[in-house]
Write an enzyme that holds these catalytic residues in place. Sequence first.
Site, PDB file in Angstrom:
ATOM      1  N   GLU A  44       3.705  -4.779   7.799  1.00  0.00           N
ATOM      2  CA  GLU A  44       2.787  -3.734   8.280  1.00  0.00           C
ATOM      3  C   GLU A  44       3.003  -3.351   9.737  1.00  0.00           C
ATOM      4  OE1 GLU A  44       1.903  -6.275   6.335  1.00  0.00           O
ATOM      5  OE2 GLU A  44       0.367  -5.682   4.897  1.00  0.00           O
ATOM      6  N   GLU A  53       0.118  -9.633  -0.509  1.00  0.00           N
ATOM      7  CA  GLU A  53      -1.320  -9.957  -0.544  1.00  0.00           C
ATOM      8  C   GLU A  53      -1.818 -10.082  -1.988  1.00  0.00           C
ATOM      9  OE1 GLU A  53      -1.922  -6.671   2.131  1.00  0.00           O
ATOM     10  OE2 GLU A  53      -2.679  -7.970   3.718  1.00  0.00           O
ATOM     11  N   ALA A  67       0.856  -1.190   0.000  1.00  0.00           N
ATOM     12  CA  ALA A  67       0.000   0.000   0.000  1.00  0.00           C
ATOM     13  C   ALA A  67       0.891   1.239   0.000  1.00  0.00           C
ATOM     14  CB  ALA A  67      -0.887  -0.012   1.243  1.00  0.00           C
ATOM     15  N   GLY A  78       0.795  -5.219   0.953  1.00  0.00           N
ATOM     16  CA  GLY A  78      -0.204  -5.409  -0.113  1.00  0.00           C
ATOM     17  C   GLY A  78       0.367  -6.112  -1.331  1.00  0.00           C
TER      18      GLY A  78
HETATM   19  C1  LIG Z   1      -2.892  -3.325   3.781  1.00  0.00           C
HETATM   20  C2  LIG Z   1      -1.555  -3.124   3.172  1.00  0.00           C
HETATM   21  C3  LIG Z   1      -0.622  -2.412   3.881  1.00  0.00           C
HETATM   22  C4  LIG Z   1       0.720  -2.238   3.325  1.00  0.00           C
HETATM   23  O1  LIG Z   1       1.048  -2.721   2.269  1.00  0.00           O
HETATM   24  S1  LIG Z   1       1.766  -1.264   4.250  1.00  0.00           S
HETATM   25  C5  LIG Z   1       3.190  -1.121   3.261  1.00  0.00           C
HETATM   26  C6  LIG Z   1       4.014  -2.357   3.296  1.00  0.00           C
HETATM   27  N1  LIG Z   1       5.259  -2.145   2.587  1.00  0.00           N
HETATM   28  C7  LIG Z   1       6.352  -1.669   3.189  1.00  0.00           C
HETATM   29  O2  LIG Z   1       6.383  -1.393   4.371  1.00  0.00           O
HETATM   30  C8  LIG Z   1       7.551  -1.491   2.300  1.00  0.00           C
HETATM   31  C9  LIG Z   1       8.056  -0.084   2.353  1.00  0.00           C
HETATM   32  N2  LIG Z   1       9.271   0.061   1.577  1.00  0.00           N
HETATM   33  C10 LIG Z   1      10.474  -0.281   2.073  1.00  0.00           C
HETATM   34  O3  LIG Z   1      10.630  -0.744   3.166  1.00  0.00           O
HETATM   35  C11 LIG Z   1      11.657  -0.011   1.199  1.00  0.00           C
HETATM   36  O4  LIG Z   1      11.267   0.846   0.164  1.00  0.00           O
HETATM   37  C12 LIG Z   1      12.274  -1.273   0.560  1.00  0.00           C
HETATM   38  C13 LIG Z   1      12.918  -2.142   1.656  1.00  0.00           C
HETATM   39  C14 LIG Z   1      11.227  -2.075  -0.182  1.00  0.00           C
HETATM   40  C15 LIG Z   1      13.382  -0.839  -0.441  1.00  0.00           C
HETATM   41  O5  LIG Z   1      14.275   0.034   0.191  1.00  0.00           O
HETATM   42  P1  LIG Z   1      15.294   0.901  -0.699  1.00  0.00           P
HETATM   43  O6  LIG Z   1      16.021   0.026  -1.620  1.00  0.00           O
HETATM   44  O7  LIG Z   1      16.117   1.714   0.241  1.00  0.00           O
HETATM   45  O8  LIG Z   1      14.376   1.848  -1.584  1.00  0.00           O
HETATM   46  P2  LIG Z   1      13.561   3.130  -1.108  1.00  0.00           P
HETATM   47  O9  LIG Z   1      14.391   4.330  -1.333  1.00  0.00           O
HETATM   48  O10 LIG Z   1      13.000   2.944   0.250  1.00  0.00           O
HETATM   49  O11 LIG Z   1      12.306   3.097  -2.145  1.00  0.00           O
HETATM   50  C16 LIG Z   1      12.357   3.693  -3.416  1.00  0.00           C
HETATM   51  C17 LIG Z   1      11.214   4.687  -3.503  1.00  0.00           C
HETATM   52  O12 LIG Z   1       9.995   3.955  -3.369  1.00  0.00           O
HETATM   53  C18 LIG Z   1       9.213   4.518  -2.332  1.00  0.00           C
HETATM   54  N3  LIG Z   1       8.422   3.471  -1.699  1.00  0.00           N
HETATM   55  C19 LIG Z   1       8.806   2.221  -1.383  1.00  0.00           C
HETATM   56  N4  LIG Z   1       7.814   1.538  -0.837  1.00  0.00           N
HETATM   57  C20 LIG Z   1       6.758   2.383  -0.779  1.00  0.00           C
HETATM   58  C21 LIG Z   1       5.428   2.262  -0.302  1.00  0.00           C
HETATM   59  N5  LIG Z   1       4.952   1.098   0.187  1.00  0.00           N
HETATM   60  N6  LIG Z   1       4.619   3.333  -0.386  1.00  0.00           N
HETATM   61  C22 LIG Z   1       5.054   4.485  -0.933  1.00  0.00           C
HETATM   62  N7  LIG Z   1       6.309   4.657  -1.412  1.00  0.00           N
HETATM   63  C23 LIG Z   1       7.135   3.610  -1.327  1.00  0.00           C
HETATM   64  C24 LIG Z   1      10.237   5.122  -1.375  1.00  0.00           C
HETATM   65  O13 LIG Z   1       9.644   6.077  -0.546  1.00  0.00           O
HETATM   66  C25 LIG Z   1      11.230   5.704  -2.349  1.00  0.00           C
HETATM   67  O14 LIG Z   1      10.698   6.903  -2.843  1.00  0.00           O
HETATM   68  P3  LIG Z   1      11.640   8.196  -3.031  1.00  0.00           P
HETATM   69  O15 LIG Z   1      12.649   7.778  -4.065  1.00  0.00           O
HETATM   70  O16 LIG Z   1      10.735   9.272  -3.505  1.00  0.00           O
HETATM   71  O17 LIG Z   1      12.270   8.466  -1.705  1.00  0.00           O
END
Ligand SMILES: C/C=C/C(=O)SCCNC(=O)CCNC(=O)[C@H](O)C(C)(C)COP(=O)(O)OP(=O)(O)OC[C@H]1O[C@@H](n2cnc3c(N)ncnc32)[C@H](O)[C@@H]1OP(=O)(O)O
Length: 286
Positions: free
Chosen positions: A135, A115, A67, A112
Amino acid sequence: MSTMKYIQLEPHGEIAVVKINRPEALNAMNVDVIAELSRTIDILAADEGTKCVVITGAGERAFCAGADIAFMVNIEPMAAEKYASAAQAVLNKIEKLEKPVIAAVNGFALGGGCELAMVCDIRIASENAKIGQPEVTIGIPPGWGGTQRLLRIVGPAKAKEMIYTGKMITADEAASIGLVNKVVKLGAEDQLPPEAPKGDAAAEKARAAEVAKILNKKLMADCMALAKEITKNSFTAVKVSKMLINRGMDSDIETGLRLEIYGWALCFAHEDRKNMMSAFLNKGKK
Ligand SMILES: C/C=C/C(=O)SCCNC(=O)CCNC(=O)[C@H](O)C(C)(C)COP(=O)(O)OP(=O)(O)OC[C@H]1O[C@@H](n2cnc3c(N)ncnc32)[C@H](O)[C@@H]1OP(=O)(O)O
């Protein structure tokens, strides 16, 4: 080719490839992605020419990072309920789509994203995939089916471990608990670019990106081959099998077995049954 912003729909004969195309956010699903994915599934459901669907993420880094945290950070409970309802509706639609769906998990499949992969019938992951339900690390439980479907796929002990810790697991670990069917790996047969000069971070990064591209291609080739194998069979029989397995999972065995008889008998009404059984009996008798 469709003209949506975040979803690419690529027809390959009887196989449709659906790509979530928001690589700048690791294909995280915002409200627009969800709406476009929903429209795409409606298109595929209505298209009789499509016999199998492959879902993947654009780029080499992520299937889907879940998400959209940038959206969720400021929303109130009613907006959260609306967001989760829309996401669950599209995921349910994929699960119920009367066509086999393969997830080509090409990198992160988190929250998500995991999921989404779980509503697909078969999950094939590249060796660099990282899968998890993180999450709780951002203050919420899974909300797009994770507490229910992970439980059913890997059992309560592993589901609880993954959900309570929020830790990502590797593709091999996911295969070992039945969360993915297969892991696609690079091998000696793959022509990789030469090693980058030691200490040259930019060259190392560029090489890693090239290697990821090669791995992604291999993953997609594997998924397309699997899809082709499935489409060789009777579409009706595959479709009915999907319904019977999905319905049976949450029914008692008596109900599941009774449904199986009806689904099985219904296939005798389709020409595939007669043609394919006759072809078997007549092979070599021209
Ligand atoms: C019901 C459902 C609920 C959910 O799904 S809650 C969300 C669950 N997902 C997460 O918690 C994952 C969040 N993301 C991360 O932890 C990290 O990313 C990664 C470990 C996957 C990768 O890390 P790295 O290689 O350092 O990349 P980066 O700079 O964090 O990500 C590249 C760009 O992608 C954006 N991004 C990543 N995941 C999300 C997300 N889930 N929602 C919105 N943006 C996301 C970042 O912010 C950034 O963006 P910018 O380059 O502008 O800083």
